[in-house]
Design a protein around this motif. Structure first.
Motif, short mmCIF file in Angstrom:
data_model
loop_
_atom_site.label_atom_id
_atom_site.label_comp_id
_atom_site.label_asym_id
_atom_site.label_seq_id
_atom_site.Cartn_x
_atom_site.Cartn_y
_atom_site.Cartn_z
N ASN A 1 9.85 7.86 8.10
CA ASN A 1 10.16 7.56 9.49
C ASN A 1 11.35 6.60 9.51
OD1 ASN A 1 10.26 6.59 12.16
ND2 ASN A 1 8.07 6.95 12.44
N PRO A 2 12.54 7.06 9.89
CA PRO A 2 13.74 6.22 9.82
C PRO A 2 13.60 4.88 10.55
CG PRO A 2 14.34 8.50 10.27
CD PRO A 2 12.85 8.43 10.36
N SER A 3 12.89 4.86 11.67
CA SER A 3 12.78 3.61 12.41
C SER A 3 11.86 2.61 11.72
CB SER A 3 12.27 3.89 13.83
OG SER A 3 10.98 4.47 13.80
N TRP A 4 10.96 3.11 10.85
CA TRP A 4 10.04 2.24 10.12
C TRP A 4 10.55 1.87 8.73
CZ3 TRP A 4 5.18 0.41 11.79
CH2 TRP A 4 4.81 0.83 13.08
N LYS A 5 11.56 2.57 8.26
CA LYS A 5 12.01 2.36 6.88
C LYS A 5 12.44 0.92 6.58
CE LYS A 5 14.60 4.84 3.33
NZ LYS A 5 15.47 6.01 3.04
N PRO A 6 13.07 0.20 7.53
CA PRO A 6 13.43 -1.21 7.24
C PRO A 6 12.24 -2.11 6.92
CG PRO A 6 14.65 -0.39 9.14
CD PRO A 6 13.63 0.65 8.82
N LEU A 7 11.03 -1.67 7.28
CA LEU A 7 9.86 -2.50 7.00
C LEU A 7 9.55 -2.58 5.50
CD1 LEU A 7 7.29 -1.60 9.80
CD2 LEU A 7 8.83 -3.55 9.66
N ILE A 8 10.09 -1.63 4.72
CA ILE A 8 9.83 -1.66 3.27
C ILE A 8 10.33 -2.97 2.67
CG2 ILE A 8 10.42 -0.58 1.07
CD1 ILE A 8 10.50 2.11 2.55
N LYS A 9 11.53 -3.38 3.07
CA LYS A 9 12.07 -4.64 2.56
C LYS A 9 11.20 -5.82 2.98
CE LYS A 9 16.46 -5.43 2.80
NZ LYS A 9 17.86 -5.54 3.30
N LYS A 10 10.67 -5.76 4.19
CA LYS A 10 9.83 -6.86 4.67
C LYS A 10 8.49 -6.90 3.94
CE LYS A 10 11.98 -6.86 9.24
NZ LYS A 10 12.80 -8.06 8.93
N LEU A 11 7.93 -5.73 3.66
CA LEU A 11 6.68 -5.68 2.88
C LEU A 11 6.89 -6.27 1.49
CD1 LEU A 11 5.51 -2.08 3.84
CD2 LEU A 11 4.25 -4.18 4.34
N ASN A 12 7.99 -5.91 0.86
CA ASN A 12 8.28 -6.42 -0.48
C ASN A 12 8.60 -7.91 -0.45
OD1 ASN A 12 7.90 -3.95 -1.77
ND2 ASN A 12 9.98 -3.29 -1.32
N ALA A 13 9.24 -8.36 0.64
CA ALA A 13 9.55 -9.79 0.77
C ALA A 13 8.27 -10.61 0.86
CB ALA A 13 10.43 -10.03 1.99
N VAL A 14 7.27 -10.09 1.58
CA VAL A 14 5.98 -10.79 1.68
C VAL A 14 5.34 -10.91 0.30
CG1 VAL A 14 3.61 -10.58 2.55
CG2 VAL A 14 5.54 -10.20 4.09
N ASN B 1 0.83 -1.20 0.00
CA ASN B 1 0.00 0.00 0.00
C ASN B 1 0.86 1.25 0.00
OD1 ASN B 1 -1.42 2.21 1.79
ND2 ASN B 1 -3.05 0.98 0.85
N SER B 2 0.52 2.21 -0.87
CA SER B 2 1.34 3.41 -1.03
C SER B 2 1.35 4.28 0.23
CB SER B 2 0.85 4.23 -2.22
OG SER B 2 -0.49 4.62 -2.03
N VAL B 3 0.24 4.30 0.97
CA VAL B 3 0.18 5.08 2.21
C VAL B 3 1.15 4.51 3.24
CG1 VAL B 3 -1.29 5.81 4.12
CG2 VAL B 3 -2.20 5.78 1.79
N ALA B 4 1.14 3.18 3.37
CA ALA B 4 2.05 2.54 4.31
C ALA B 4 3.50 2.78 3.92
CB ALA B 4 1.76 1.04 4.36
#
Length: 338
Positions: A108-121, A98-101
């Motif tokens: 948000n630097p602390s949330w930025k690593p989640l991008i890789k996890k979203l794409n991995a899913v 989702n583009s909003v997420a």
């Protein structure tokens, strides 16, 4: 998931755990369908797109999914899959994050690593879809209309942006799913939704990938689609483009496995049909293959041992034998250059 997107560490930990749980669940389903474990590498680059809900709404009936359960699963697991709408949830996870997420993560630097996890899913979901397609028959997959809707969905993932995707993990996952889907559709004479121009564009992008599996997939996709086109009318010009592409791959590809797949694809595309015969003459397929045959045999002798597994060498030996047979077949058609 995204209702949890807040700034404090506890919620970040919760979202991270949830994404990892989804990834693990998808990998478990893949392992139910096949014996080989998928790669654990995570997607490296950001990729985002707003995904239309229309496909999801049109592809499912209430209480059942587009994709039914794999045939290798027990009745109990089949029932659990259907009752919990697991196939629908798998397909939903193949959409771009989702583009909003993604925007929240990016700022948000602390949330930025989640991008890789979203794409991995997303990549795991595509791999899961590929596995289900391999072990399910057409009726279990929801019939012809459901497969056509799925083809449109996968096409949208590939062509929804200005530029074709280049990320290796995503390309491997999406081309594997497309390959399995198009093969299933072709085997049941279900009309395919991707245009020849789209297929060639995808193959042009994929053939330059550093990942040999991606290159094998796109070559196979072109062979499947070309063999379908060969049965139609007024397709000689498109078959010429496909033939030239596959010939170039076979002759210039550094990997013997990919070169062998390109030859197999050529055999499929030009196996039969008036349009295929016409195209083969115009691209001088027979003389090109006769010239390439000793080169391919020499490459197998020189490069085969030590670089390729026993299974791969067996496949290459079969390709070599089929090349000889295909040349003999073309000669019987009298398709010699003028």
């Amino acid at each position: 998931i995204f209702s949890l997107f807040q700034s404090d560490k506890w919620e970040l930990k919760e979202v991270t755990a949830l994404l990892m749980a989804q990834q693990t669940a998808l990998e478990i389903i893949v392992n139910m369908c096949c014996s080989e474990d998928p790669s654990d590498d995570e997607w490296e680059e950001l990729s985002s797109s707003d995904e239309s809900d229309l496909f999801m709404e049109n592809s499912y009936n209430e209480g059942s999914g587009l994709l039914m359960s794999p045939l290798c699963l027990s009745d109990e697991v089949n029932s659990a899959f259907l009752n919990n709408l697991i196939p629908k949830k798998i397909l939903e996870k193949t959409a771009f994050p989702n583009s909003v997420a993604l925007d929240i993560c990016m700022h948000n630097p602390s949330w930025k690593p989640l991008i890789k996890k979203l794409n991995a899913v997303q990549c795991r979901a595509l791999t899961c879809l590929h596995s289900i397609l391999l072990v399910s028959d057409v009726d279990c997959l929801g019939g012809a209309s459901a497969l056509q809707s799925l083809a449109q969905h996968l096409s949208q993932l590939v062509f929804s942006k200005m530029e074709l995707p280049t990320d290796i993990e995503f390309l491997e996952a999406i081309t594997s799913a497309l390959r399995a889907l198009l093969q299933t559709m072709a085997s049941k004479n279900i009309s395919q939704c991707m245009t020849p121009e789209q297929l060639l564009a995808l193959c042009e992008a994929g053939i330059h990938s550093s990942n040999a599996s991606v290159r094998v997939n796109v070559v196979s996709i072109l062979g499947i689609s070309g063999s379908v086109l060969a049965k139609g009318q007024d397709t000689a010009e498109t078959l010429k483009m496909i033939g030239k592409f596959l010939l170039e791959v076979a002759m210039k590809e550094s990997s013997l496995v990919v070169a062998g797949e390109a030859l197999d694809a050529l055999f499929d595309v030009f196996a039969d049909g008036k349009e295929a015969e016409k195209a083969a003459v115009q691209i001088k397929l027979l003389p090109a293959l006769k010239e390439f045959q000793p080169v391919f045999k020499m490459r197998i002798r020189k490069e085969g041992k030590g670089q390729y597994s026993t299974d791969q060498l067996c496949v290459l030996d079969n390709v070599k034998m089929n090349l000889r047979r295909f040349i003999a077949y073309q000669e019987t058609l009298g398709k010699t250059p003028t």
